[in-house]
Write a protein that holds these residues in place. Structure first.
Motif, PDB file in Angstrom:
ATOM      1  N   ARG A  43      51.936  24.401  62.539  1.00  8.52           N
ATOM      2  CA  ARG A  43      53.649  24.489  63.124  1.00  8.52           C
ATOM      3  C   ARG A  43      53.373  23.589  60.997  1.00  8.52           C
ATOM      4  O   ARG A  43      54.359  23.272  60.667  1.00  8.52           O
ATOM      5  CB  ARG A  43      53.459  22.328  64.075  1.00  8.52           C
ATOM      6  N   GLY A  44      52.200  23.782  60.469  1.00  6.83           N
ATOM      7  CA  GLY A  44      52.997  22.997  59.283  1.00  6.83           C
ATOM      8  C   GLY A  44      52.404  23.862  58.207  1.00  6.83           C
ATOM      9  O   GLY A  44      54.105  24.035  57.343  1.00  6.83           O
ATOM     10  N   VAL A  45      52.670  25.647  58.525  1.00  7.07           N
ATOM     11  CA  VAL A  45      53.006  26.920  58.058  1.00  7.07           C
ATOM     12  C   VAL A  45      54.074  26.551  58.527  1.00  7.07           C
ATOM     13  O   VAL A  45      55.638  27.181  56.998  1.00  7.07           O
ATOM     14  CB  VAL A  45      52.315  27.750  58.056  1.00  7.07           C
ATOM     15  N   GLU A  46      55.023  26.734  59.347  1.00  2.00           N
ATOM     16  CA  GLU A  46      56.942  26.654  59.571  1.00  2.00           C
ATOM     17  C   GLU A  46      57.581  26.108  59.040  1.00  2.00           C
ATOM     18  O   GLU A  46      58.446  26.421  57.984  1.00  2.00           O
ATOM     19  CB  GLU A  46      56.465  27.040  61.388  1.00  2.00           C
ATOM     20  N   ALA A  47      56.333  24.618  59.143  1.00  6.02           N
ATOM     21  CA  ALA A  47      57.404  23.142  58.330  1.00  6.02           C
ATOM     22  C   ALA A  47      57.863  23.405  56.926  1.00  6.02           C
ATOM     23  O   ALA A  47      57.719  22.359  56.793  1.00  6.02           O
ATOM     24  CB  ALA A  47      57.187  22.770  59.395  1.00  6.02           C
ATOM     25  N   ASP A  48      56.933  23.201  56.332  1.00 10.31           N
ATOM     26  CA  ASP A  48      55.551  23.578  54.801  1.00 10.31           C
ATOM     27  C   ASP A  48      55.548  21.492  55.241  1.00 10.31           C
ATOM     28  O   ASP A  48      55.830  21.065  53.777  1.00 10.31           O
ATOM     29  CB  ASP A  48      57.004  24.104  53.861  1.00 10.31           C
ATOM     30  N   ASP A  49      55.112  21.814  56.133  1.00  9.96           N
ATOM     31  CA  ASP A  49      54.460  20.267  56.300  1.00  9.96           C
ATOM     32  C   ASP A  49      52.531  19.771  55.692  1.00  9.96           C
ATOM     33  O   ASP A  49      52.094  20.237  56.514  1.00  9.96           O
ATOM     34  CB  ASP A  49      54.231  19.498  57.520  1.00  9.96           C
ATOM     35  N   ARG A  50      52.723  19.373  54.479  1.00  7.88           N
ATOM     36  CA  ARG A  50      51.333  19.514  54.038  1.00  7.88           C
ATOM     37  C   ARG A  50      50.337  17.910  55.225  1.00  7.88           C
ATOM     38  O   ARG A  50      48.823  18.450  54.757  1.00  7.88           O
ATOM     39  CB  ARG A  50      51.567  18.322  53.016  1.00  7.88           C
ATOM     40  N   ASP A  51      51.398  17.673  55.401  1.00  6.56           N
ATOM     41  CA  ASP A  51      49.832  16.243  56.266  1.00  6.56           C
ATOM     42  C   ASP A  51      49.644  17.338  57.790  1.00  6.56           C
ATOM     43  O   ASP A  51      48.263  16.976  58.236  1.00  6.56           O
ATOM     44  CB  ASP A  51      51.356  15.499  57.581  1.00  6.56           C
ATOM     45  N   ASP A  52      50.938  17.849  58.276  1.00  5.18           N
ATOM     46  CA  ASP A  52      50.164  18.832  59.470  1.00  5.18           C
ATOM     47  C   ASP A  52      49.267  19.370  58.882  1.00  5.18           C
ATOM     48  O   ASP A  52      47.929  19.869  59.485  1.00  5.18           O
ATOM     49  CB  ASP A  52      51.431  19.441  60.292  1.00  5.18           C
TER      50      ASP A  52
END
Length: 170
Positions: A33-42
């Motif tokens: 999810r972090g890779v796909e959403a560019d979410d550093r927290d994930d």
């Protein structure tokens, strides 16, 4: 991709356990999810959980091959992990079908689609773009076979299998 490899190997590593497996599955889902959403927290939480899980379960096929390739060929750690992981997981599928199914579920795919999903998350990384050639593969495989972690696999891989995994990552 190294963190995703940590999560994957925690599911089938020699010291795997229920707590490490729960952390690994959650880590894999967060990392994807972090890779796909560019979410550093994930990404940060996924990496933390994956590191814990691998520390508990221990190294297996993927990390043995990658660490050996990095040491012998001078490839970047990140690219090496991304290039090899899909093929190491394919090699583990018949050895550890339940663990591979758990990882696939965490990534939202069927086990047969796991390698493709992981390759997509890795952005198509290849060892060949890092200066590794076909002639390098047997020496990397031979050096990897000296590592004790591979003896824990059932069946343990042979030279030809390791060369084939690395060849696919070229």
């Amino acid at each position: 991709m190294n963190a995703l490899a940590h999560a994957a190997e925690a599911l089938y590593g020699p010291g795997r356990n229920p707590v490490a497996s729960m952390a690994a599955a959650r880590a894999a889902a967060l990392l994807a999810r972090g890779v796909e959403a560019d979410d550093r927290d994930d990404l940060a939480l996924g990496a933390l959980l994956a590191g814990y899980a691998l520390g508990s379960a221990g190294f297996s096929l993927h990390h043995v091959l990658c660490q050996t390739a990095v040491r012998m060929c001078g490839t970047p750690h990140s690219v090496t992990n991304a290039a090899v992981l899909p093929y190491a997981l394919e090699a583990m599928a018949p050895r550890e079908p339940e663990a591979i199914a758990e990882l696939a579920a965490a990534l939202g795919v069927e086990p047969g689609g796991l390698a493709e999903r992981v390759a997509a998350l890795g952005g198509g990384a290849r060892l060949g773009g890092e200066g590794v050639g076909e002639a390098d593969l047997p020496a990397v495989a031979d050096a990897a076979l000296e590592r004790s972690e591979l003896a824990a696999l059932s069946p343990p891989p042979g030279r030809d299998e390791l060369v084939a995994i690395l060849r696919r990552a070229l």
